[in-house]
Design a protein around this motif. Structure first.
Motif, PDB file in Angstrom:
ATOM      1  N   GLU A 185       0.827  -1.206   0.000  1.00 39.18           N
ATOM      2  CA  GLU A 185       0.000   0.000   0.000  1.00 39.18           C
ATOM      3  C   GLU A 185       0.862   1.256   0.000  1.00 39.18           C
ATOM      4  O   GLU A 185       0.625   2.197  -0.765  1.00 39.18           O
ATOM      5  CB  GLU A 185      -0.923  -0.010   1.217  1.00 39.18           C
ATOM      6  CG  GLU A 185      -1.792   1.225   1.337  1.00 39.18           C
ATOM      7  CD  GLU A 185      -2.661   1.204   2.585  1.00 39.18           C
ATOM      8  OE1 GLU A 185      -3.176   2.269   2.964  1.00 39.18           O
ATOM      9  OE2 GLU A 185      -2.810   0.117   3.179  1.00 39.18           O
ATOM     10  N   LYS A 193     -10.184  -4.385  -9.236  1.00 37.92           N
ATOM     11  CA  LYS A 193     -10.865  -3.181  -9.702  1.00 37.92           C
ATOM     12  C   LYS A 193      -9.916  -2.292 -10.488  1.00 37.92           C
ATOM     13  O   LYS A 193     -10.325  -1.663 -11.476  1.00 37.92           O
ATOM     14  CB  LYS A 193     -11.449  -2.418  -8.507  1.00 37.92           C
ATOM     15  CG  LYS A 193     -12.656  -3.080  -7.884  1.00 37.92           C
ATOM     16  CD  LYS A 193     -13.231  -2.233  -6.773  1.00 37.92           C
ATOM     17  CE  LYS A 193     -14.483  -2.886  -6.183  1.00 37.92           C
ATOM     18  NZ  LYS A 193     -15.062  -2.055  -5.086  1.00 37.92           N
ATOM     19  N   GLN A 253      -8.670   2.771  -2.252  1.00 37.25           N
ATOM     20  CA  GLN A 253      -9.537   1.621  -1.977  1.00 37.25           C
ATOM     21  C   GLN A 253      -8.961   0.735  -0.882  1.00 37.25           C
ATOM     22  O   GLN A 253      -9.702   0.212  -0.040  1.00 37.25           O
ATOM     23  CB  GLN A 253      -9.737   0.823  -3.263  1.00 37.25           C
ATOM     24  CG  GLN A 253     -10.594   1.534  -4.297  1.00 37.25           C
ATOM     25  CD  GLN A 253     -10.704   0.759  -5.592  1.00 37.25           C
ATOM     26  OE1 GLN A 253     -10.020  -0.243  -5.779  1.00 37.25           O
ATOM     27  NE2 GLN A 253     -11.547   1.227  -6.505  1.00 37.25           N
ATOM     28  N   THR A 287      -9.440  -7.395  -4.068  1.00 37.84           N
ATOM     29  CA  THR A 287     -10.527  -6.567  -4.608  1.00 37.84           C
ATOM     30  C   THR A 287      -9.993  -5.285  -5.227  1.00 37.84           C
ATOM     31  O   THR A 287     -10.393  -4.889  -6.332  1.00 37.84           O
ATOM     32  CB  THR A 287     -11.523  -6.239  -3.490  1.00 37.84           C
ATOM     33  OG1 THR A 287     -12.024  -7.459  -2.919  1.00 37.84           O
ATOM     34  CG2 THR A 287     -12.682  -5.428  -4.038  1.00 37.84           C
ATOM     35  N   ALA A 288      -9.061  -4.620  -4.524  1.00 39.00           N
ATOM     36  CA  ALA A 288      -8.518  -3.362  -5.039  1.00 39.00           C
ATOM     37  C   ALA A 288      -7.740  -3.574  -6.333  1.00 39.00           C
ATOM     38  O   ALA A 288      -7.865  -2.798  -7.284  1.00 39.00           O
ATOM     39  CB  ALA A 288      -7.628  -2.715  -3.980  1.00 39.00           C
ATOM     40  N   SER A 295     -10.701  -1.340 -14.355  1.00 40.43           N
ATOM     41  CA  SER A 295     -10.982   0.056 -14.682  1.00 40.43           C
ATOM     42  C   SER A 295     -10.203   0.543 -15.891  1.00 40.43           C
ATOM     43  O   SER A 295     -10.683   1.408 -16.638  1.00 40.43           O
ATOM     44  CB  SER A 295     -10.663   0.958 -13.483  1.00 40.43           C
ATOM     45  OG  SER A 295      -9.273   0.901 -13.179  1.00 40.43           O
ATOM     46  N   ALA A 314      -9.582   2.425   2.317  1.00 41.33           N
ATOM     47  CA  ALA A 314     -10.995   2.399   2.695  1.00 41.33           C
ATOM     48  C   ALA A 314     -11.429   1.058   3.274  1.00 41.33           C
ATOM     49  O   ALA A 314     -12.569   0.929   3.735  1.00 41.33           O
ATOM     50  CB  ALA A 314     -11.854   2.734   1.480  1.00 41.33           C
ATOM     51  N   ALA A 336     -10.843  -2.109   1.581  1.00 37.07           N
ATOM     52  CA  ALA A 336     -10.958  -3.190   0.607  1.00 37.07           C
ATOM     53  C   ALA A 336      -9.745  -4.111   0.690  1.00 37.07           C
ATOM     54  O   ALA A 336      -8.640  -3.691   1.046  1.00 37.07           O
ATOM     55  CB  ALA A 336     -11.073  -2.619  -0.804  1.00 37.07           C
ATOM     56  N   ILE A 386      -6.015   5.550  -7.033  1.00 41.14           N
ATOM     57  CA  ILE A 386      -7.351   4.994  -6.766  1.00 41.14           C
ATOM     58  C   ILE A 386      -7.243   3.655  -6.049  1.00 41.14           C
ATOM     59  O   ILE A 386      -7.999   3.367  -5.108  1.00 41.14           O
ATOM     60  CB  ILE A 386      -8.126   4.858  -8.088  1.00 41.14           C
ATOM     61  CG1 ILE A 386      -8.442   6.242  -8.661  1.00 41.14           C
ATOM     62  CG2 ILE A 386      -9.413   4.065  -7.876  1.00 41.14           C
ATOM     63  CD1 ILE A 386      -9.107   6.207 -10.014  1.00 41.14           C
ATOM     64  N   ALA A 387      -6.292   2.823  -6.464  1.00 38.63           N
ATOM     65  CA  ALA A 387      -6.089   1.541  -5.781  1.00 38.63           C
ATOM     66  C   ALA A 387      -5.663   1.753  -4.332  1.00 38.63           C
ATOM     67  O   ALA A 387      -6.111   1.036  -3.425  1.00 38.63           O
ATOM     68  CB  ALA A 387      -5.043   0.715  -6.531  1.00 38.63           C
TER      69      ALA A 387
END
Length: 322
Positions: A189, A229, A216, A225-226, A233, A219, A221, A212-213
């Motif tokens: 991260e 997505k 997420q 999942t991140a 995207s 947040a 996720a 954006i990843a």
């Protein structure tokens, strides 16, 4: 042209309206450019005064305006939902349109252009005083309607191609930076966040994707999942493979640094192969204008003396013999 404007009142009115629109547009553009910073500051001040339970951003405010317009049109009885909504939503995301109302706006623009382009053509023809048969009106109206139907699709496809090219070209550099961050002791991260901030200027699309990843992940996720997505995207195969590798490394417990090093080398090799492919296509592409421009000239140079000799010698001999 001036005589036509003087003689035809409709053309004169149309020219005056066009001049007024140009002058008004220039004045409006200057006013917007001068007041842009002031308006943004005012909007930011208004955003800071919103309630804590209803967060709002400038982008969400603009998206809400389009969403309200789409809702009003659908409530009026016109459905803007596409039969292949999931595929259209994926195309909008790959083109960079994150709004939830992007598919409906895309459909609305196509319908509007199908009506406006033929209407504009007919209006210009009427104002110019030209005569048009029904067959010509039908043919031109059909062509302009088809152009209005397919122009948004062409624009979306071109935008997707440009974004994919920019992401593919900038992703190997981001992988190298991510490898350095991971080997320095940062987690996944933190590495995504750091690389996203570092490449914000050189590769803004890659930076947006990584940011954006990261958001997420923060947040709540999961990594899978991140990453899924993020790959969905952008719609790029290389990003999908990268997300799959990281997910498998996380599940199997292997070293993320080793995975990044191997995949970064593969990405650089693919980029080099794409450059070589483009270089090998240059001789083939150059041969087309060479054949088109030089071959007729060479044929004319070779055949012209023989043609002159035929005209001067053979034709008179044939005429005298006859």
């Amino acid at each position: 042209m001036i005589d036509f404007l003087v003689a035809n009142p409709y053309a004169r009115y149309a020219a005056l309206l066009a001049l007024f629109a140009v002058v008004g547009g220039v004045a409006l553009l200057v006013m917007l450019m001068t007041s842009r910073r002031v308006s943004l500051r005012g909007e930011l001040r208004s955003l800071t005064g919103t309630q804590a339970g209803t967060p709002e951003t400038l982008r969400s405010r603009r998206d809400d305006q389009w969403t309200r317009l789409v809702d009003r049109i659908e409530k009026a009885g016109l459905s803007l939902t596409d039969t292949k909504a999931d595929r259209l939503r994926a195309k909008m995301l790959a083109a960079g349109f994150q709004s939830t109302a992007a598919p409906q706006i895309y459909t609305l623009l196509r319908l509007a252009l199908v009506i406006l382009l033929p209407s504009a053509f007919v209006g210009l023809n009427v104002l110019s005083g030209g005569q048009m048969s029904y067959i010509k009106l039908y043919i031109v109206g059909s062509i302009t309607a088809l152009a209005g139907l397919y122009l948004p699709a062409v624009y979306i496809a071109a935008r997707i191609d440009r974004r994919k090219t920019a992401i593919v070209n900038g992703f190997p550099d981001s992988l190298d930076l991510m490898l350095v961050c991971v080997e320095a002791g940062l987690g996944l991260e933190a590495a995504l966040d750091r690389v996203g901030r570092e490449v914000a200027v050189s590769h803004p699309l890659v930076a947006e994707m990584l940011t954006i990843a990261t958001l997420q992940l923060r947040a709540g996720a999961s990594r899978e999942t991140a990453l899924r997505k993020m790959a969905d995207s952008v719609g790029v195969d290389e990003i999908g493979s990268f997300a799959t590798l990281l997910i498998q490394s996380d599940k199997l417990g292997t070293s993320i640094a080793t995975t990044l090093r191997i995949y970064a080398a593969e990405m650089r090799e693919k980029r080099r192969m794409r450059a070589e492919e483009k270089a090998h296509r240059i001789p083939v592409l150059i041969s087309i204008p060479l054949v088109t421009c030089l071959l007729p000239v060479m044929i004319g140079i070779l055949m012209l003396p023989a043609a002159i000799r035929v005209v001067r010698v053979v034709f008179p001999a044939m005429a005298g013999g006859g």
